[in-house]
Design an enzyme around this catalytic site. Structure first.
Site, PDB file in Angstrom:
ATOM      1  CG  HIS A  40      41.933  36.933  35.860  1.00  0.00           C
ATOM      2  ND1 HIS A  40      41.783  36.245  37.155  1.00  0.00           N
ATOM      3  CD2 HIS A  40      41.240  38.149  35.903  1.00  0.00           C
ATOM      4  CE1 HIS A  40      41.079  37.000  37.897  1.00  0.00           C
ATOM      5  NE2 HIS A  40      40.814  38.034  37.284  1.00  0.00           N
ATOM      6  CE  LYS A  96      38.678  44.673  44.228  1.00  0.00           C
ATOM      7  NZ  LYS A  96      38.807  43.969  43.203  1.00  0.00           N
ATOM      8  NE  ARG A 124      32.919  39.044  36.175  1.00  0.00           N
ATOM      9  CZ  ARG A 124      33.599  39.431  37.042  1.00  0.00           C
ATOM     10  NH1 ARG A 124      34.620  38.581  37.668  1.00  0.00           N
ATOM     11  NH2 ARG A 124      33.317  40.115  37.935  1.00  0.00           N
ATOM     12  CB  SER A 174      38.966  36.295  42.018  1.00  0.00           C
ATOM     13  OG  SER A 174      39.813  36.180  40.712  1.00  0.00           O
TER      14      SER A 174
END
Length: 164
Positions: free
Chosen positions: A17, A41, A95, A133
């Site tokens: 990030h 989430k 990514r 994460s």
């Protein structure tokens, strides 16, 4: 003034990030980091904790680049958040190919909602492409070393949160 919005959950903020934030600052005068509340989430960190970690990570980047960085929590549509902060561009980090498929759909929907706001994709640097994460939290939960993936400050936050 060119304003960009970099949205995410940032649970927690990673070196990947930070890499995207640093590089986005080359493209805009002001970067708003939109912290998604996203209750679905089930984040490990509270909104206030995530905002504080991002502010701590972004401060040195702002000082080094001269880019103004603000942190803005949001729970509405991404395109509405972009309008709220005056962003003309949404910055998204990629990514892998799997990220692209989802992001491609999001761009199409966002363009249908407001075609005046562009989306820019930045590929994570090679050393950061595997960082997620979710995986960082799993490694930390199982007692692994996450120092390659997060700053020392975020690592300390993870340790404190998981030992509580």
């Amino acid at each position: 003034m060119r304003i960009g919005l970099y949205p995410g959950t940032f649970d927690p903020v990673t070196r990947g990030h930070s890499d995207i934030i640093r590089r986005a600052c080359r493209l805009v005068d002001r970067l708003v980091i939109g912290v998604a509340i996203n209750r679905d989430k089930g984040p490990l960190f509270s909104l206030d904790e995530r905002v504080a970690m991002i502010e701590a990570e972004a401060g040195p980047i702002s000082a080094a680049t001269g880019c103004e960085i603000a942190v803005h929590p949001f729970e509405n549509l991404l395109i509405d958040c972009a309008r709220d902060v005056g962003a003309s561009v949404i910055v998204r980090g990629l990514r892998a190919v799997a990220d692209f498929e989802y992001e491609y759909q999001m761009v199409g929907m966002n363009r249908a909602l407001d075609d005046s706001i562009e989306t820019v994709f930045l590929m994570a640097e090679a050393q950061h492409q595997a960082i997620a994460s979710k995986l960082v939290k799993e490694i930390a939960r199982l007692g692994g070393d996450v120092s390659k993936f997060v700053s020392p400050e975020v690592r300390a936050h993870l340790g404190a949160k998981l030992s509580a």
